[in-house]
Scaffold this active site. Structure first.
Site, PDB file in Angstrom:
ATOM      1  N   HIS A   1       0.784  -1.071  -0.068  1.00 33.05           N
ATOM      2  CA  HIS A   1      -0.053   0.025  -0.164  1.00 33.05           C
ATOM      3  C   HIS A   1       1.048   1.306  -0.112  1.00 33.05           C
ATOM      4  O   HIS A   1       0.689   2.180  -0.589  1.00 33.05           O
ATOM      5  CB  HIS A   1      -1.077   0.185   1.254  1.00 33.05           C
ATOM      6  CG  HIS A   1      -2.044  -1.116   1.293  1.00 33.05           C
ATOM      7  ND1 HIS A   1      -2.689  -1.439   2.497  1.00 33.05           N
ATOM      8  CD2 HIS A   1      -2.189  -2.134   0.411  1.00 33.05           C
ATOM      9  CE1 HIS A   1      -3.176  -2.701   2.348  1.00 33.05           C
ATOM     10  NE2 HIS A   1      -3.061  -3.113   0.986  1.00 33.05           N
TER      11      HIS A   1
ATOM     12  N   ASP B   1      -3.106  -2.824  -4.797  1.00 32.10           N
ATOM     13  CA  ASP B   1      -2.054  -3.954  -4.358  1.00 32.10           C
ATOM     14  C   ASP B   1      -1.037  -4.146  -5.755  1.00 32.10           C
ATOM     15  O   ASP B   1       0.262  -4.395  -5.399  1.00 32.10           O
ATOM     16  CB  ASP B   1      -2.728  -5.367  -4.114  1.00 32.10           C
ATOM     17  CG  ASP B   1      -3.336  -5.364  -2.642  1.00 32.10           C
ATOM     18  OD1 ASP B   1      -2.861  -4.465  -1.905  1.00 32.10           O
ATOM     19  OD2 ASP B   1      -4.078  -6.276  -2.338  1.00 32.10           O
TER      20      ASP B   1
ATOM     21  N   HIS C   1      -0.591 -11.227  -4.891  1.00 30.48           N
ATOM     22  CA  HIS C   1       1.115 -10.788  -4.507  1.00 30.48           C
ATOM     23  C   HIS C   1       2.104 -11.787  -5.189  1.00 30.48           C
ATOM     24  O   HIS C   1       2.995 -11.539  -5.677  1.00 30.48           O
ATOM     25  CB  HIS C   1       1.192 -10.734  -3.137  1.00 30.48           C
ATOM     26  CG  HIS C   1       0.396  -9.755  -2.314  1.00 30.48           C
ATOM     27  ND1 HIS C   1       0.154  -8.539  -2.701  1.00 30.48           N
ATOM     28  CD2 HIS C   1      -0.538 -10.021  -1.393  1.00 30.48           C
ATOM     29  CE1 HIS C   1      -0.369  -8.031  -1.781  1.00 30.48           C
ATOM     30  NE2 HIS C   1      -1.276  -8.893  -1.163  1.00 30.48           N
TER      31      HIS C   1
ATOM     32  N   HIS D   1      -8.984  -2.050  -4.998  1.00 27.23           N
ATOM     33  CA  HIS D   1      -8.019  -2.423  -3.810  1.00 27.23           C
ATOM     34  C   HIS D   1      -6.940  -3.406  -4.624  1.00 27.23           C
ATOM     35  O   HIS D   1      -5.797  -3.448  -4.306  1.00 27.23           O
ATOM     36  CB  HIS D   1      -8.512  -2.596  -2.768  1.00 27.23           C
ATOM     37  CG  HIS D   1      -7.650  -3.001  -1.879  1.00 27.23           C
ATOM     38  ND1 HIS D   1      -6.968  -1.948  -1.174  1.00 27.23           N
ATOM     39  CD2 HIS D   1      -6.849  -4.145  -1.225  1.00 27.23           C
ATOM     40  CE1 HIS D   1      -5.548  -2.452  -0.308  1.00 27.23           C
ATOM     41  NE2 HIS D   1      -5.677  -3.839  -0.574  1.00 27.23           N
TER      42      HIS D   1
END
Length: 304
Positions: A77, A240, A263, A236
């Site tokens: 973030h 990310d 991720h 969001h």
């Protein structure tokens, strides 16, 4: 098209999402060609790590960087906001091994950087331009980087959850046309009550609350204020991805596209990109007229 840093030191404290402990953060100016550096405070002194795909120690629940036995988690973030505001050189001092989760979005980090002020430096900014399509597939999940004259991200989600299914399942942000502060920074992280209870039992996500995440039960959003926007879930995931990709250490000149990525896939995508020198090249732009608008509009104030 010169590099930038911040004008003065700014600090904050908050709760770390993994541990639930109080953690401390300081952002410090850095000289030209320093890049982004994390100074991790440990009982044995400061351990320094620069973001790089190979410096990612784990991608479980968040992106964690590691060096010499020390780690700092949940960097995505903050890195998304550093990229979104066009910062090239920065020292990030961390006490507690985690970046504070704050409200679960990039908004607090935008506030800190703007409060610190942005300083142009006497050195050209260096970009990584994608020359060939690169992609990663894991089951039905995938992400790709494609050549593009600017910086654009397209993200599709599919959670099969009633409350999420009612919102936008696809978002696209072209920074040639849009601003990070207005378009992306507000979007909060989210999680499910059943998953949180399981993670708490494993000693993970100890800091997760309605104050720093969107929380859902089997059917509804539990936060009293609801969502900040109709596309907050997908936005969001895009936020990310921005942070995960800035682990590269340089802004990308590319189009990132993804479906259900996270991720781990984002990090594998960067490693695959760098593995073949034919995939990419460093570029510099002499002035604003030769650069894509994505990189000349980044630090301008939002319209209101």
């Amino acid at each position: 098209m010169n590099q930038t840093t911040i004008q003065r030191v700014v600090t904050c404290s908050g709760i770390g999402l993994p541990s639930g402990n109080k953690v401390y953060l300081a952002l410090r100016p850095a000289s030209a060609n320093t890049g982004i550096i994390f100074d991790i405070h440990t009982p044995d002194g400061i351990r320094r790590v620069s973001p790089a795909p190979k410096a990612v120690a784990t991608t479980v629940l968040a992106t964690t960087l590691g060096s010499n036995g020390a780690t700092v988690s949940t960097v995505e973030h903050l890195l998304a906001s550093v990229l979104g505001l066009g910062i090239d050189n920065l020292i990030i001092s961390v006490e507690g091994g985690e970046i504070p989760i704050m409200d679960g979005s990039g908004s607090t980090f935008v506030f800190l950087i703007r409060a610190a002020g942005i300083q142009e430096q006497d050195a050209p900014r260096k970009f990584v331009r994608v020359k060939k399509n690169v992609s990663i597939h894991v089951g039905d999940k995938w992400a790709s980087l494609e050549p593009y004259d600017g910086y654009k991200l397209s993200f599709a989600i599919d959670f099969g959850h009633p409350a999420i299914d009612e919102t936008a399942q696809f978002v696209e942000v072209d920074f040639n046309k849009e601003n990070y502060i207005e378009s992306v920074s507000h979007a909060r992280t989210f999680g499910f009550v059943n998953d949180l209870e399981m993670l708490w039992g494993m000693g993970l996500a100890q800091g997760g609350t309605l104050d720093n995440a969107i929380v859902l039960d089997d059917f509804h959003v539990l936060n009293p204020g609801g969502l900040r926007s109709q596309d907050e879930f997908a936005k969001h995931k895009l936020l990310d991805a921005m942070g995960d990709l800035y682990v590269l250490g340089h802004p990308l000149v590319a189009h990132y596209r993804a479906f259900k990525s996270g991720h781990e896939i984002n990090n594998k995508l960067l490693r695959t990109l760098l593995a073949d020198p034919e995939n990419w090249e460093f570029v510099e732009y002499q002035d604003e007229h030769s650069a894509p608008k994505a990189f000349t509009e980044a630090v301008k104030e939002p319209s209101n």
